[in-house]
Each structure stands twice: as structure tokens, then as C-alpha cells.
Design an enzyme around this catalytic site. Structure first.
Site, PDB file in Angstrom:
ATOM      1  N   SER A 230       0.797  -1.224   0.000  1.00 19.49           N
ATOM      2  CA  SER A 230       0.000   0.000   0.000  1.00 19.49           C
ATOM      3  C   SER A 230       0.832   1.277   0.000  1.00 19.49           C
ATOM      4  O   SER A 230       0.403   2.288  -0.534  1.00 19.49           O
ATOM      5  CB  SER A 230      -0.960  -0.006   1.187  1.00 19.49           C
TER       6      SER A 230
ATOM      7  N   HIS B 148      -5.039  -3.111  -3.050  1.00 21.92           N
ATOM      8  CA  HIS B 148      -4.609  -2.170  -4.097  1.00 21.92           C
ATOM      9  C   HIS B 148      -4.402  -2.835  -5.450  1.00 21.92           C
ATOM     10  O   HIS B 148      -3.906  -2.201  -6.384  1.00 21.92           O
ATOM     11  CB  HIS B 148      -3.323  -1.463  -3.663  1.00 21.92           C
TER      12      HIS B 148
ATOM     13  N   LYS C 109     -11.629   1.043  -2.605  1.00 18.00           N
ATOM     14  CA  LYS C 109     -10.520   1.632  -3.356  1.00 18.00           C
ATOM     15  C   LYS C 109     -10.877   1.645  -4.849  1.00 18.00           C
ATOM     16  O   LYS C 109     -11.665   2.470  -5.254  1.00 18.00           O
ATOM     17  CB  LYS C 109      -9.223   0.901  -3.005  1.00 18.00           C
TER      18      LYS C 109
HETATM   19  C1  LIG Z   1      -6.963  -0.022   2.835  1.00 12.87           C
HETATM   20  C2  LIG Z   1      -6.382  -1.334   3.169  1.00 12.87           C
HETATM   21  C3  LIG Z   1      -7.034  -2.218   4.033  1.00 12.87           C
HETATM   22  C4  LIG Z   1      -8.263  -1.823   4.797  1.00 12.87           C
HETATM   23  O1  LIG Z   1      -9.388  -1.771   3.998  1.00 12.87           O
HETATM   24  P1  LIG Z   1     -10.604  -0.857   4.447  1.00 12.87           P
HETATM   25  O2  LIG Z   1     -11.752  -1.364   3.668  1.00 12.87           O
HETATM   26  O3  LIG Z   1     -10.234   0.541   4.131  1.00 12.87           O
HETATM   27  O4  LIG Z   1     -10.782  -1.082   5.930  1.00 12.87           O
HETATM   28  C5  LIG Z   1      -6.489  -3.470   4.223  1.00 12.87           C
HETATM   29  N1  LIG Z   1      -5.345  -3.821   3.612  1.00 12.87           N
HETATM   30  C6  LIG Z   1      -4.677  -2.994   2.801  1.00 12.87           C
HETATM   31  C7  LIG Z   1      -3.411  -3.445   2.148  1.00 12.87           C
HETATM   32  C8  LIG Z   1      -5.166  -1.717   2.566  1.00 12.87           C
HETATM   33  O5  LIG Z   1      -4.491  -0.878   1.793  1.00 12.87           O
END
Ligand SMILES: *Cc1c(COP(=O)(O)O)cnc(C)c1O
Length: 388
Positions: A177, A205, A237
Site C-alpha cells: 500500500s 490495491h 478503493k
Molecule cells: C486499505 C487497506 C485495508 C483496509 O481496507 P478498508 O476497507 O479501508 O478497511 C487493508 N489492507 C490494505 C493493504 C489496505 O491498503
């Protein structure tokens, strides 16, 4: 007052680690309004620009009219509706797994999977740069946690060979991330197979943006349920909505339904959210041009940054971190860019390791090629100014 709360805050401030929230006054997009100021933004995870897509908004609106707003209960009571059920089936088909299970957030999905599968006496192995939620899942489970050097299947193999009794789970981000690079999934999968460990990939991602039809990091490498029995994907995302899912075998999903506390003891997602994700999934599959355009933007940026001699990490994804070192320096760059009308957030420890503060620059299919050029020119001028 027993604790000196103020001292902790002051210390953070002195170390340039204080975090401040800003108020967004517009939808996400290439231009946003932040604290009343109009800025060209390179910070969101809305990689395909779906968070404000008319079809997604319409599905959300209609979903609320049809199902009401709140789900009113947990999934195991009466909160699991037709929209959730259909979305789970569509997601399973999309990623090529027997079944998928919706969670309210990715954070909760990671806590749920790890704490349902592992307990005291079991072994969990994680990449050093894994997302915080994978680490927290390990803490909740009570399993022994070993972290291996970033992307090193060799180091993982050594740790597995030395591991004690109990189950073995290896968890990794698919696309990291804060660095934007891909995990060496084929090597990790082979190592897991050799040492009797299960592999779990968090593709927050990757899903929607990488691989054929946006089916994610696993599809990119040609891997599936045999090599990676547990896949987690988020819906806030690239899908532009909210929520997350875990994909796996019938037995895995049934185990999660029985035992994953972050699944059981929480209200189901609003059904309209599930309808919005269903609309977003259609667009993810149908509109390859979004990924193609995004890839062209990233390539343009990468080539331009190289010409300017900027220290980029070796990433080919929509996450393009500019490494700056100390938190103070990352903040300086971020503030100077903002003076030029550009938003790129400074990421500091503990989100990234000490000494590796950076600007986390992200691109979205919303951006124009001209936006990339504007960003490059601004970065160059900050670089010149810093050098004076
Ligand atoms: C954003 C993210 C999460 C968390 O997801 P949310 O739905 O925002 O709680 C988990 N793992 C990674 C690698 C992330 O980037």
C-alpha cells in the site's frame, strides 16, 4: 488525570509526526476542495474514478429506495439481504473462487480471517511492509507472529523451516500500500506449498486495477485458489464504494461465518452499498480503458520523474512513492506542492519504516495527461527550491 495526554501530543508535534485531518468539500476526483481550497489531487485510492460515477450513484440511490438505508441487523440475524447475496456470488465469479463473503471493511476482514483460523500455538508469517490490519489480525489471534524481510521468499522459507508445531499461515499484501510494488506471489506460493503453509493475499490495491479484467494480483501472475487459498479484496478503493470480501473454498467461508468475530458481531453493510458495488463491478469488467489510461499516466509520470532525477520507488502500479527520508522533509515537499495548488500527502512513520518518509503519489483514471505534466513541473520546482 492519571495520564499526561498533552505530553504525548507535544512529543508527536516535536517529531513532525502529528497528524491533522483536513475537510474535503467535494467528491473525490482530479480536482478536490480541501479546507475550502481547490487543489489538483494525487492522494486517493479511487484508482478507476468510480466513486462518483453516475451509474454507481444511481445504483446506490435506487438501492436505498428499494431496500431502505440501514441493514438493521448483523448478517447472521436478518441483515443479510438479496443485494449482499448477489454481490457475493458475483465477486466469487469475478475472482474465480468457489465462494466469497462480504465484510464491512477490509480492516475487519483481515482481523476476522486471521483470528478465525489461528489461535495460541499457531504460526503466522508476514511481510515486514504488510498493512496494519494484517498485523492487528495476528495480535487478535494470539498466534506467534514472525515478520520476514520485504518480499523475501528465501527468508520466509528459513522461518518456515524453523517453525514449531501448530498451523502455519503466511499473509502478504498483493500490492504494497505504501510502496506500490507487487509481492513475489509465485515464489511465496511455492514456498508455502513446500512447507505446508497456507497463503493469504490482501489485494486491496490490486483488485480492479491489475491483471486481466482487473481481477487482481493473483490473476496477474496466473494464480488461483490452489496456490492462494485465501484472497481478501476491498471495495472502497478501485471499486470506489465501501466494504470488503474474502474469497475461498466453501469450507473456508463456512468457517468464517461460524467463527470470524468481526463478521458475526457487527451490522451488515447497508444493502444500497452492495448495490453500488454491483454497479461498480460491471464497470470494472466492462471498461478496460480505465486501466489502460491509468497505466499510460503512470508511465508518463515514471519517465518524467526519471528525467528530473527524482527518487521514485520501483513501482509500476498507480501508487508512485517519492522517497524523501525524514518526516520533516516529506512535510516540506508536501507543503511546497500545496502552495503550487497540488496535493500529495506526506506519509511518515509508523505507517512506513523510520527514515523512509515519502510523498505517496497516486493516480486515478480521472487524471489527464496534462495533470501529470503539471505535477512533474511542480515537483521540479520544489526540488530546485530545496537545493538553493
Ligand atoms: C486499505 C487497506 C485495508 C483496509 O481496507 P478498508 O476497507 O479501508 O478497511 C487493508 N489492507 C490494505 C493493504 C489496505 O491498503
Amino acid at each position: 488525570m492519571a495520564w499526561d495526554l498533552k505530553a504525548g501530543l507535544e512529543r508527536r508535534r516535536a517529531e513532525h509526526l502529528y497528524r491533522r485531518r483536513r475537510v474535503l468539500g467535494s467528491p473525490q476526483g482530479r480536482e478536490i476542495t480541501l479546507d475550502g481550497q481547490r487543489l489538483l489531487a494525487f492522494c486517493s485510492n479511487d484508482y478507476l474514478g468510480l466513486s462518483h460515477h453516475p451509474q454507481v450513484i444511481e445504483a446506490f440511490r435506487k438501492g436505498a429506495e428499494r431496500h431502505g438505508v440501514g441493514s438493521g441487523a448483523a448478517h447472521l440475524i436478518t441483515g443479510h439481504g438479496t443485494a449482499h447475496q448477489k454481490l457475493e456470488e458475483e465477486l466469487a465469479e469475478f475472482v474465480g473462487y468457489p465462494r466469497a463473503l462480504l465484510f464491512s471493511t477490509g480492516y475487519m476482514a483481515n482481523l476476522g480471517v486471521i483470528s478465525a483460523l489461528l489461535g495460541r500455538g499457531d504460526n503466522l508469517f508476514e511481510d515486514r511492509l504488510n498493512h496494519a490490519s494484517l498485523i492487528d489480525g495476528g495480535l487478535l489471534s494470539g498466534a506467534r507472529l514472525k515478520r520476514y524481510p520485504h518480499a523475501s521468499a528465501e527468508a520466509l522459507a528459513r522461518q518456515l523451516a524453523a517453525a514449531g508445531k501448530g498451523e502455519r499461515l503466511v499473509a502478504t499484501d498483493g500490492v504494497f500500500s505504501m510502496d506500490g510494488d507487487l509481492a513475489p506471489l509465485p515464489q511465496l506460493a511455492r514456498t508455502c506449498a513446500e512447507h505446508g503453509a497456507w497463503l493469504m493475499v490482501d489485494d486491496a490495491h490490486g483488485i480492479g486495477v491489475i491483471g486481466p479484467d482487473g481481477r487482481g494480483s493473483l490473476a496477474h501472475f496466473g494464480l488461483g485458489p490452489t496456490e492462494v487459498p485465501i484472497l481478501m479484496g476491498t471495495l472502497g478503493k478501485a471499486f470506489g464504494v465501501f466494504g470488503a470480501f474474502v474469497a475461498g473454498s466453501e469450507d473456508l467461508i463456512e468457517n468464517l461465518i461460524q467463527q470470524a468475530r468481526p463478521y458475526i458481531y457487527t451490522t451488515a453493510l447497508p444493502p444500497a452499498v452492495a448495490e453500488a458495488v454491483r454497479a461498480a463491478l460491471k464497470l470494472v469488467k466492462a471498461e478496460q480503458w480505465r486501466r489502460d489510461h491509468l497505466a499510460a499516466l503512470v508511465q508518463r509520470f515514471h519517465a518524467g520523474a526519471e528525467r528530473l532525477g527524482l527518487m521514485l520507488l520501483p513501482s509500476h502500479t498507480s501508487i508512485q512513492p517519492l522517497l524523501l527520508g525524514e518526516p520533516e522533509r516529506a512535510i516540506y515537499w508536501s507543503v511546497e506542492l500545496e502552495r503550487l495548488g497540488i496535493l500529495a500527502t506526506a506519509i511518515r512513520p509508523p505507517t512506513v519504516p523510520a527514515g523512509s518518509a515519502r510523498l505517496r503519489i497516486t493516480f486515478s483514471a480521472d487524471h489527464l495527461e496534462a495533470d501529470v505534466d503539471t505535477l512533474l513541473a511542480a515537483l521540479d520546482s520544489v526540488k530546485q527550491k530545496e537545493g538553493l
